[in-house]
Design an enzyme around this catalytic site. Structure first.
Site, PDB file in Angstrom:
ATOM      1  N   ARG A  51       0.799  -1.231   0.000  1.00  0.00           N
ATOM      2  CA  ARG A  51       0.000   0.000   0.000  1.00  0.00           C
ATOM      3  C   ARG A  51       0.830   1.278   0.000  1.00  0.00           C
ATOM      4  O   ARG A  51       0.582   2.185  -0.784  1.00  0.00           O
ATOM      5  CB  ARG A  51      -0.910   0.062   1.247  1.00  0.00           C
ATOM      6  CG  ARG A  51      -2.219  -0.632   1.112  1.00  0.00           C
ATOM      7  CD  ARG A  51      -2.630  -1.178   2.451  1.00  0.00           C
ATOM      8  NE  ARG A  51      -1.670  -2.190   2.823  1.00  0.00           N
ATOM      9  CZ  ARG A  51      -1.747  -3.456   2.391  1.00  0.00           C
ATOM     10  NH1 ARG A  51      -2.751  -3.835   1.677  1.00  0.00           N
ATOM     11  NH2 ARG A  51      -0.808  -4.338   2.706  1.00  0.00           N
ATOM     12  N   THR A  52       1.777   1.350   0.919  1.00  0.00           N
ATOM     13  CA  THR A  52       2.447   2.644   1.096  1.00  0.00           C
ATOM     14  C   THR A  52       3.235   3.010  -0.160  1.00  0.00           C
ATOM     15  O   THR A  52       3.119   4.116  -0.684  1.00  0.00           O
ATOM     16  CB  THR A  52       3.361   2.594   2.339  1.00  0.00           C
ATOM     17  OG1 THR A  52       2.601   2.066   3.422  1.00  0.00           O
ATOM     18  CG2 THR A  52       3.863   3.974   2.697  1.00  0.00           C
ATOM     19  N   LYS A  80      25.471  -3.492  -0.734  1.00  0.00           N
ATOM     20  CA  LYS A  80      26.945  -3.470  -0.758  1.00  0.00           C
ATOM     21  C   LYS A  80      27.500  -2.716   0.440  1.00  0.00           C
ATOM     22  O   LYS A  80      28.700  -2.466   0.520  1.00  0.00           O
ATOM     23  CB  LYS A  80      27.420  -2.785  -2.047  1.00  0.00           C
ATOM     24  CG  LYS A  80      26.942  -3.430  -3.321  1.00  0.00           C
ATOM     25  CD  LYS A  80      27.414  -2.592  -4.514  1.00  0.00           C
ATOM     26  CE  LYS A  80      26.452  -2.671  -5.666  1.00  0.00           C
ATOM     27  NZ  LYS A  80      26.672  -1.584  -6.632  1.00  0.00           N
ATOM     28  N   ARG A 101      11.030   3.905   3.436  1.00  0.00           N
ATOM     29  CA  ARG A 101      10.715   2.943   4.503  1.00  0.00           C
ATOM     30  C   ARG A 101      11.992   2.197   4.845  1.00  0.00           C
ATOM     31  O   ARG A 101      12.742   1.777   3.952  1.00  0.00           O
ATOM     32  CB  ARG A 101       9.635   1.959   4.067  1.00  0.00           C
ATOM     33  CG  ARG A 101       9.443   0.837   5.086  1.00  0.00           C
ATOM     34  CD  ARG A 101       8.241  -0.022   4.787  1.00  0.00           C
ATOM     35  NE  ARG A 101       7.006   0.710   5.042  1.00  0.00           N
ATOM     36  CZ  ARG A 101       5.798   0.163   4.962  1.00  0.00           C
ATOM     37  NH1 ARG A 101       5.671  -1.116   4.623  1.00  0.00           N
ATOM     38  NH2 ARG A 101       4.716   0.874   5.199  1.00  0.00           N
ATOM     39  N   HIS A 129       4.744   5.805  11.575  1.00  0.00           N
ATOM     40  CA  HIS A 129       4.309   5.653  10.188  1.00  0.00           C
ATOM     41  C   HIS A 129       3.325   6.795   9.919  1.00  0.00           C
ATOM     42  O   HIS A 129       2.119   6.593   9.832  1.00  0.00           O
ATOM     43  CB  HIS A 129       3.632   4.287  10.049  1.00  0.00           C
ATOM     44  CG  HIS A 129       3.350   3.842   8.642  1.00  0.00           C
ATOM     45  ND1 HIS A 129       3.485   4.659   7.538  1.00  0.00           N
ATOM     46  CD2 HIS A 129       2.919   2.638   8.172  1.00  0.00           C
ATOM     47  CE1 HIS A 129       3.151   3.974   6.456  1.00  0.00           C
ATOM     48  NE2 HIS A 129       2.806   2.756   6.816  1.00  0.00           N
TER      49      HIS A 129
END
Ligand code: CP
Length: 306
Positions: A51-52, A80, A101, A129
């Site tokens: 969703r986000t 890396k 995120r 959030h």
């Protein structure tokens, strides 16, 4: 440079303005169709999302902008060993705004301190959030016509659920809010949230393990998933994961205008049969999230340009 790391970075008035803009976008989509022409959003997702990430991308596309980014840490040079600071300094050369995120609490703040473009926290570990909270506030406003004078139940994983922490923070600024915390003992709301948010703001709250007992008094029921990815021990997760399952039988005890919310993804917490009940609002939350992210992108890009 203005970023959004925590929902409290926005004043109540600014949240009201974002809700008003989101409502205007719904009513007049053509007015906004080229609002972000030639602007680029970078979606930097070091942790999974449906969703986000996709609502941010849909939001930017519907504003006439474009999108670059990655959907997993192993698709980026983080694999890396590149730091978040170096990643966002790099992305600042390519894009106009970042939605990020990350599994680590505080990573979004590190990003904002190192980027030269606005950073939106799309979830940092178990911390917060804020754009889910914008979606949640928008849903409550559209369903109830207000963000005050509500009894709001939070049910499930209140320990690790960052959406719960963010929404409790946001609601603590409105009058007449009563919070009911429904969870197993092991997944209770952290003491720091109770002390620093609920007690500090004088928000009345009760704690219980009994969902059915709490249901009749609720205006909003915010169900949550037990956050498997934050558990240290799989056995504990398996024991706790089905602590609460909302079904039509339990809903018989609830108010006829209860608003059932869930940030999603759902595992077993809400029976699929509930989806057809008019009180189910969780897919409305999904759609509202896109409009609120459109409003937020517009606001932050506008502020960055002055
Ligand atoms: N609500 C939410 O954050 O969903 P995703 O994990 O799918 O983005």
């Amino acid at each position: 440079m203005r970023s959004l790391i925590d929902i409290l970075d926005l004043s109540v008035e600014e949240i009201d303005d974002l809700i008003a803009t989101a409502c205007d976008i719904i009513d007049n989509p053509d007015k906004y169709a080229e609002a972000c022409k030639r602007k680029k959003l970078a979606t930097l997702f070091f942790e999974p999302s449906t969703r986000t990430r996709l609502s941010f991308e849909a939001a930017m596309l519907e504003l006439g902008g474009s999108v670059i980014g990655f959907s997993a840490a192993n698709n980026s040079s983080a694999a890396k060993g590149e730091s978040v600071a170096d990643t966002v300094k790099t992305i600042s050369c390519y894009a106009d705004i970042i939605a990020m995120r990350h599994p680590k609490e505080g990573a979004a703040l590190v990003a904002a301190n190192n980027a030269s473009i606005p950073v939106i926290n799309a979830g940092d570990g178990g911390h917060c959030h804020p754009t889910q909270t914008l979606a949640d506030l928008f849903t409550i406003y559209r369903e109830k016509g207000r963000l005050s004078d509500l009894t709001v139940g939070f049910c499930g994983d209140l320990k690790f659920g960052r959406t719960v922490h963010s929404l409790i923070n946001a609601l603590s600024r409105y009058a007449g809010i009563h919070i009911v915390l429904i969870s197993p003992e092991e997944l209770k709301l952290p003491s720091y949230v109770k002390k620093d948010v609920l007690q500090k703001n004088g928000i009345p709250y009760t704690q219980t393990t009994d969902l059915e007992g709490a249901l009749p008094e609720l205006d909003i029921l915010y169900m949550t998933r037990v956050q498997r990815e934050r558990f240290f021990n799989e056995e504990d997760y398996l024991r706790l994961k089905d602590s609460y399952i909302l079904d039509l039988k339990k809903l018989e005890k609830a108010k006829s205008d209860l608003c059932v919310m869930h940030p999603l993804p759902r595992v077993n917490e809400i029976s699929v049969a509930v989806d057809d009940d008019p009180r189910a609002c969780y897919f409305k939350q999904v759609l509202g999230g896109k409009y609120m992210r459109m409003a937020l992108i517009l606001k932050l890009l506008k502020e960055a340009s002055v």
